[in-house]
Design an enzyme around this catalytic site. Structure first.
Site, PDB file in Angstrom:
ATOM      1  N   THR A 134     -34.267 125.325  16.555  1.00  0.00           N
ATOM      2  CA  THR A 134     -32.969 124.757  16.183  1.00  0.00           C
ATOM      3  C   THR A 134     -31.916 125.840  16.325  1.00  0.00           C
ATOM      4  O   THR A 134     -32.162 126.987  15.961  1.00  0.00           O
ATOM      5  CB  THR A 134     -33.013 124.328  14.701  1.00  0.00           C
ATOM      6  OG1 THR A 134     -33.866 123.193  14.603  1.00  0.00           O
ATOM      7  CG2 THR A 134     -31.634 123.977  14.160  1.00  0.00           C
TER       8      THR A 134
ATOM      9  N   ARG B 287     -36.857 110.008  10.231  1.00  0.00           N
ATOM     10  CA  ARG B 287     -36.725 111.237   9.437  1.00  0.00           C
ATOM     11  C   ARG B 287     -35.493 112.031   9.873  1.00  0.00           C
ATOM     12  O   ARG B 287     -35.229 112.210  11.065  1.00  0.00           O
ATOM     13  CB  ARG B 287     -37.993 112.076   9.603  1.00  0.00           C
ATOM     14  CG  ARG B 287     -38.019 113.372   8.801  1.00  0.00           C
ATOM     15  CD  ARG B 287     -37.575 114.556   9.616  1.00  0.00           C
ATOM     16  NE  ARG B 287     -37.732 115.825   8.904  1.00  0.00           N
ATOM     17  CZ  ARG B 287     -37.234 116.979   9.327  1.00  0.00           C
ATOM     18  NH1 ARG B 287     -36.566 117.027  10.462  1.00  0.00           N
ATOM     19  NH2 ARG B 287     -37.400 118.073   8.639  1.00  0.00           N
ATOM     20  N   VAL B 288     -34.752 112.534   8.905  1.00  0.00           N
ATOM     21  CA  VAL B 288     -33.600 113.408   9.164  1.00  0.00           C
ATOM     22  C   VAL B 288     -33.832 114.698   8.387  1.00  0.00           C
ATOM     23  O   VAL B 288     -34.245 114.656   7.228  1.00  0.00           O
ATOM     24  CB  VAL B 288     -32.291 112.729   8.701  1.00  0.00           C
ATOM     25  CG1 VAL B 288     -31.119 113.695   8.750  1.00  0.00           C
ATOM     26  CG2 VAL B 288     -32.002 111.492   9.553  1.00  0.00           C
ATOM     27  N   GLY B 289     -33.581 115.834   9.017  1.00  0.00           N
ATOM     28  CA  GLY B 289     -33.794 117.120   8.353  1.00  0.00           C
ATOM     29  C   GLY B 289     -32.528 117.672   7.743  1.00  0.00           C
ATOM     30  O   GLY B 289     -31.570 116.943   7.460  1.00  0.00           O
ATOM     31  N   ASP B 290     -32.521 118.977   7.568  1.00  0.00           N
ATOM     32  CA  ASP B 290     -31.375 119.658   6.939  1.00  0.00           C
ATOM     33  C   ASP B 290     -30.229 119.908   7.921  1.00  0.00           C
ATOM     34  O   ASP B 290     -29.070 120.033   7.512  1.00  0.00           O
ATOM     35  CB  ASP B 290     -31.822 121.016   6.393  1.00  0.00           C
ATOM     36  CG  ASP B 290     -32.347 121.929   7.506  1.00  0.00           C
ATOM     37  OD1 ASP B 290     -33.086 121.423   8.389  1.00  0.00           O
ATOM     38  OD2 ASP B 290     -32.004 123.119   7.518  1.00  0.00           O
TER      39      ASP B 290
ATOM     40  N   THR C 146     -32.657 127.443   9.770  1.00  0.00           N
ATOM     41  CA  THR C 146     -33.643 126.853  10.667  1.00  0.00           C
ATOM     42  C   THR C 146     -34.958 126.807   9.894  1.00  0.00           C
ATOM     43  O   THR C 146     -35.129 127.517   8.908  1.00  0.00           O
ATOM     44  CB  THR C 146     -33.788 127.668  11.971  1.00  0.00           C
ATOM     45  OG1 THR C 146     -34.746 127.034  12.826  1.00  0.00           O
ATOM     46  CG2 THR C 146     -34.211 129.095  11.721  1.00  0.00           C
TER      47      THR C 146
ATOM     48  N   GLY D 140     -36.795 121.576   7.206  1.00  0.00           N
ATOM     49  CA  GLY D 140     -35.552 121.114   6.612  1.00  0.00           C
ATOM     50  C   GLY D 140     -35.686 120.585   5.198  1.00  0.00           C
ATOM     51  O   GLY D 140     -34.775 120.727   4.380  1.00  0.00           O
TER      52      GLY D 140
HETATM   53  C1  SD4 Z   1     -35.350 120.234  10.673  1.00  0.00           C
HETATM   54  N1  SD4 Z   1     -34.466 122.429  10.353  1.00  0.00           N
HETATM   55  O1  SD4 Z   1     -35.173 119.172  11.253  1.00  0.00           O
HETATM   56  C2  SD4 Z   1     -34.902 121.501  11.348  1.00  0.00           C
HETATM   57  C3  SD4 Z   1     -36.036 121.993  12.174  1.00  0.00           C
HETATM   58  C4  SD4 Z   1     -35.823 123.285  12.799  1.00  0.00           C
HETATM   59  O2  SD4 Z   1     -36.126 124.586  14.593  1.00  0.00           O
HETATM   60  O3  SD4 Z   1     -35.173 124.165  12.323  1.00  0.00           O
HETATM   61  N2  SD4 Z   1     -36.377 123.460  13.939  1.00  0.00           N
HETATM   62  O4  SD4 Z   1     -35.930 120.303   9.589  1.00  0.00           O
END
Ligand code: SD4
Length: 330
Positions: free
Chosen positions: A190, A218-221, A241, A244
């Site tokens: 990321t 799903r949604v991350g941070d 990164t 999340g």
């Molecule tokens: C997530 N933080 O979707 C992101 C994943 C990530 O490199 O950092 N990937 O949780």
């Protein structure tokens, strides 16, 4: 009626969706140039998660040509969104467990304006859609089909984001369908980017395809303001990164900016951010998180859970990949 006005107007008249005070707090008008708050001796700088040479070089090119921090971070992260060899961002990102590539991105400017898209499909540059959400609507987050529809209305083209390589990897993954997080860059590339321009103004952007083979929806941070990214032009900015879910639980980037506000250096603030996460996960070693931060003076810092996380820094002092210390050392 111009589309921009139409969107603003329709948002403002959507009773029950959002109250006027909330809108007022989300959108701030630009301050006039050269007010005392914008005068600074800080030198331009661009930093980003991991070793993304081309992305920081692009951001630096914008800053060097007197561009602003917002353009620098947008154009910087777009380099990774377009790079099919980066399999965690934009085109060429790994799909979810149903085989769909779904992207998350956000952007934030010096005035606290922000925009975000979550779970968007078929669009190569979600960060630019996020910027359009920020600039052309009274909203902050658009999700899924609505975000995609908005992107088409703004002139973005439909793209197949799955590549030959990610399609093959997905077919391979389906044989076991095992969901496990890989600790380092193999699964975490990321890009979160922060920049300071010649006026001393700070902006940030973050963009990702999220965890590979995630549950659909799903949604991350990364697109969550305060979690994957936060900027306060009085203090500094932070981005993240890694897994999340753990960053969201502590509102990681906001926490780091607030710690800097209280006097911690970017380095100390990132360390404290990781320690807060580890306190909630005592003994757990199966995930990686990397934070990085910059303060108003242009000082930077980073910290992570496991060795391996680095960040790129580009300023007049040069272009380097900085090793980051970690919570676990082995
Ligand atoms: C997530 N933080 O979707 C992101 C994943 C990530 O490199 O950092 N990937 O949780």
């Amino acid at each position: 009626m111009q589309r921009r006005k139409f969107l603003k107007k329709s948002g403002l008249t959507t009773a029950g969706l959002m109250s006027a005070p909330v809108l007022a707090s989300c959108k701030t008008e630009n301050k006039p140039e050269n007010t005392p708050a914008t005068i600074s001796v800080t030198k331009p700088i661009a930093i980003c998660t991991w070793n993304f040479v081309n992305a920081t070089a692009k951001a630096w090119e914008v800053l060097e040509n007197d561009g602003n921090a917002l353009d620098a971070v947008e154009q910087g992260v777009m380099v990774e969104e377009a790079d099919v060899n980066n399999e965690t961002v934009g085109k060429g990102g790994r799909p979810d467990r149903d085989g769909n590539v779904t992207l998350d991105a956000c952007i934030m400017d010096k005035d606290g304006n922000c925009g975000s898209v979550v779970y968007i499909q078929n669009i190569e540059h979600p960060v630019s859609v996020a910027r359009k959400v920020m600039e052309e609507t009274p909203h902050i987050i658009l999700a899924g089909k609505g975000a995609e529809q908005f992107a088409y209305e703004q002139g973005f083209k439909k793209e197949d984001l799955l590549t030959e390589s990610t399609r093959k990897q997905y077919e391979e993954w389906k044989k076991t369908s095992k969901y496990e997080t890989t600790i380092n860059i193999e699964n975490h590339d990321t890009i979160g980017m922060l920049a300071i321009d010649k006026n001393g103004d700070i902006a940030g952007a973050c963009t990702t395809s999220g965890m590979a083979y995630k549950v659909a929806g799903r949604v991350g941070d990364s697109p969550i303001i305060g979690a994957g990214l936060y900027v306060d032009n009085e203090v500094g900015g932070a981005t993240a990164t890694g897994v999340g879910e753990e960053v969201i639980r502590t509102v990681g980037s906001f926490l780091i900016v607030e710690l800097m506000r209280q006097g911690k250096s970017p380095q100390e603030a990132c360390e404290e951010g990781v320690k807060r996460i580890m306190k909630k996960n005592e003994g757990r070693k199966d995930f990686q998180i990397g934070f990085l931060a910059v303060n108003k003076k242009g000082e930077t810092g980073g910290y992570c859970v496991h060795p391996g996380f680095t960040y790129r820094e580009y300023s007049e002092n040069g272009h380097e990949n900085r090793q980051v210390q970690s919570f676990y050392t082995g």
